[in-house]
Enzyme design. Structure first.
Site, PDB file in Angstrom:
ATOM      1  CG  HIS A 134      -1.795   1.173   1.486  1.00 28.72           C
ATOM      2  ND1 HIS A 134      -2.813   1.538   0.813  1.00 28.72           N
ATOM      3  CD2 HIS A 134      -1.437   2.373   2.107  1.00 28.72           C
ATOM      4  CE1 HIS A 134      -3.467   2.720   1.203  1.00 28.72           C
ATOM      5  NE2 HIS A 134      -2.527   3.307   1.907  1.00 28.72           N
ATOM      6  CD  GLU A 135       1.973   3.475   3.844  1.00 35.32           C
ATOM      7  OE1 GLU A 135       1.969   4.413   3.223  1.00 35.32           O
ATOM      8  OE2 GLU A 135       1.032   3.351   4.496  1.00 35.32           O
ATOM      9  CG  HIS A 138      -0.002   6.228  -0.780  1.00 35.98           C
ATOM     10  ND1 HIS A 138      -0.987   6.422  -1.355  1.00 35.98           N
ATOM     11  CD2 HIS A 138      -0.202   5.448   0.394  1.00 35.98           C
ATOM     12  CE1 HIS A 138      -2.028   6.501  -0.586  1.00 35.98           C
ATOM     13  NE2 HIS A 138      -1.780   5.732   0.548  1.00 35.98           N
ATOM     14  CD  GLU A 195      -4.685   6.280   1.986  1.00 36.94           C
ATOM     15  OE1 GLU A 195      -4.529   5.262   2.240  1.00 36.94           O
ATOM     16  OE2 GLU A 195      -3.989   7.544   1.853  1.00 36.94           O
TER      17      GLU A 195
END
Length: 269
Positions: A134-135, A138, A195
């Protein structure tokens, strides 16, 4: 007034000139890597000097190992899909910081921090991979630069309103409601979309890296349990609700496995 409208038009035009490799859509991004990465790297280094990093432990080594696998999987996907060299300017770095906050983050250009407080919820390497994917997503999708661009656009909108409105009553109402309205109707949905996008991209990357995407929904169930009953309504939050994320990740897990199969990955940790 015409000059301000022209500036706004140029800003919007420049901001939409880069394509998101994962969605194929134009991104709201007015900041090239050459401008935003050095600033992010300097801020990251400053953060590390002000916080206690955990080094040479099993947990810190796990963070680095998972991060390297996720970054390698991202590069494989990008190269296979026509974006060789996309990561040339990225300088991946993974640090574990002693802090009981349940959080992790990634700055533009691939500078990542995990707090020790999130590790009990991760419950091991696969859980870390969920968060790491997820990070990293980004960073890959330039979400930091897009948020900066949107913030500048919000500021320009405020200036335009204040110049265009001559009636004092109308101007007062505009200034009273513009900030809240532009946040609730613009900035917050924009952040939630990032997100959600990072959840989906991250799920595919972790699967390509050999981690079981089914575990993503399980991690968010633990996140939900950890957050307890107190939670901000989704429309007032920068993030989707826990239930929304759990439902999305459950639906997307088979798609992530199918994507991983394209790279010969059919069994998972």
């Amino acid at each position: 007034m015409k000059k301000i409208i022209l500036i706004l038009a140029i800003f919007i035009g420049v901001s939409a000139c880069k394509t998101n490799p994962f969605t194929g859509k134009k991104m709201l991004n007015a900041f090239p890597n050459s401008q935003i990465f050095p600033t992010a790297f300097a801020q990251y280094d400053q953060f590390l000097t002000e916080n206690k990093t955990v080094e040479n432990t099993a947990d810190s080594r796990m963070i680095t190992t998972v991060g390297q696998r996720i970054a390698s999987a991202a590069e494989r996907w990008l190269t296979a899909n026509g974006y060789p060299g996309y990561l040339n300017d990225y300088k991946w770095e993974y640090n574990l910081v002693q802090d009981e906050t349940v959080n992790a983050w990634c700055m533009p250009g691939g500078k990542i921090v995990f707090y020790t407080g999130i590790l009990p919820i991760c419950q091991g390497e696969t859980g870390v991979a969920v968060v790491m994917g997820h990070e990293v997503a980004h960073a890959l999708a330039d979400h930091g630069a897009q948020r900066m661009t949107a913030s500048y656009g919000q500021q320009i909108g405020a200036v335009v309103g204040n110049v265009a409105l001559k009636d004092e009553k109308a101007l007062g109402l505009f200034n009273q409601y513009y900030g809240v309205g532009s946040n609730v109707l613009g900035m917050l949905p924009f952040s939630r979309s990032h997100e959600t996008e990072a959840d989906k991209i991250g799920l595919q990357i972790m699967a390509i890296a050999g981690y079981n995407p089914d575990e993503a929904a399980e991690l968010w169930k633990r996140m939900k349990a950890n957050s307890g009953a107190s939670s901000t309504p989704e429309f007032m939050s920068t993030h989707p609700s826990n239930d929304t994320r759990i439902n999305n990740l459950t639906v997307w897990a088979p798609e992530a496995k199918a994507e991983a199969a394209k790279f010969g990955v059919t069994s998972f940790k």
